[in-house]
Design an enzyme around this catalytic site. Sequence first.
Site, short mmCIF file in Angstrom:
data_model
loop_
_atom_site.label_atom_id
_atom_site.label_comp_id
_atom_site.label_asym_id
_atom_site.label_seq_id
_atom_site.Cartn_x
_atom_site.Cartn_y
_atom_site.Cartn_z
CG HIS A 1 -0.41 0.09 2.53
ND1 HIS A 1 -0.11 1.28 3.15
CD2 HIS A 1 -0.09 -0.89 3.43
CE1 HIS A 1 0.35 1.05 4.36
NE2 HIS A 1 0.39 -0.25 4.56
CG ASP B 1 -2.54 4.34 2.93
OD1 ASP B 1 -2.20 3.23 2.46
OD2 ASP B 1 -3.32 4.45 3.90
CD GLU C 1 -2.99 -1.38 5.46
OE1 GLU C 1 -3.02 -2.43 6.14
OE2 GLU C 1 -2.43 -0.34 5.87
CD GLU C 2 -1.06 2.40 7.63
OE1 GLU C 2 -1.75 1.99 8.59
OE2 GLU C 2 0.10 2.03 7.43
CG ASP D 1 1.35 -3.71 5.03
OD1 ASP D 1 2.17 -2.86 5.44
OD2 ASP D 1 0.13 -3.64 5.24
CG HIS E 1 1.13 3.26 12.32
ND1 HIS E 1 -0.16 2.81 12.57
CD2 HIS E 1 1.45 2.77 11.11
CE1 HIS E 1 -0.57 2.07 11.56
NE2 HIS E 1 0.40 2.04 10.66
#
Length: 407
Positions: free
Chosen positions: A78, A80, A174-175, A197, A380
């Site tokens: 992904h 994002d 995705e997030e 991922d 994150h």
Amino acid sequence: MLTYERFLKYVSFDTESDGSSNTVPTTMKQKDLGAYLVEEMKALGIADAFMDDMGYVYGTIPASEGYEDKTVLGLIAHMDTSPACSGKDIKARVVHYEGGDILLNEEKNIVMSPADYPSMNKYVGQDLIVTDGTTLLGGDDKAGIAEIISVAELLLTNPDIKHGTVKIGFTPDEEVGRGANHFDVKNFGADLAYTVDGGELGEISYENFNAASAVVTIHGRSVHPGGAKNIMISAVDIGMELHRMLPCNEHPAYTEDREGFTHLDSFNGDIETCVMDYIIRDHDMAKFEEKKSRMEKIVAYLNEKYSPACSIELALKDSYYNMLEQIKPYPQLITKAEEAFRAHGVEPMSLPVRGGTDGARLSYMGLPCPNLCTGGHNCHGRFEYVSIDSMNKIVDILVTLVQSFAK
């Protein structure tokens, strides 16, 4: 271009997604990276590379001659980054880690220490990509993209590597839980797939939480506090009462491995109206259903207790399910991945994911899709880092894995 150089280019794009947006993708800036990837893929020889109107990027690596009838394998990541931490103006750099603390930002005295992040001790003597301590890095999941593109380059420039058709897919959003919403599984055309991922080198994940969201809206009755006796009914107080009725030991701070939780993600309101956003998680479907049922019973009880002066609404919605049941009929997805890791001296680790991935959603959309590592840690957040050595090894592992489906 080396894998880590690709990665450094990708993190220069701000691709933070936005869960409050109703657009697809949730932020148009994700398409900037998508457009760049399409051009890079075409330059490598992926002639059909394209991005659709919703920001999904697709492309095909044709099978080696004589291998057209082999399993069509998908590799997915992904684009994002998480809105939990800024992804704008990322100042990434490579450090050769010799142990101890890493000074990320001298001006702000931001230090990343193995005292806080013991995983750092595994990488003494290796090259790490870090931030300046003010943004996330974007290894989740631009490291996965860089690894997949490097695999594509190796397959396309080395005809001696025999393989079946390989499909590439890069998703937005995705997030914020929407990465698979508009993924075109049918036209993607893969028989089986992997999302790239994950985290530490060696991770293979094919179990994840069953997940639901629960939005509780409480309507109270406001009046001036000077004359509130027997009149005021505080929506905030009822919200706190509701939360106290949930088992305190099912807070995420007290759970691990396959233990589920009910987590209050946000609490906003006043006397008149209060909105509480919960996420409900459990690997076990029966326990997952129990947690949802408990929330329904608590809301029903409080509605009866405070009716008719106030009301409570519950919007309960399933988000995704444990991919394990969809992976079980395809054990080769796991055995071949484990063999590819071991072929490169890496002992595989099968870990239950305490979250979800695009692969979980895709597995229930007809594309069995476990998740593989990328070599990153602390995603994150401002102390995210990625091992270059791990990234390089993952590229080699993925090439071996692709070859194994052509045998």
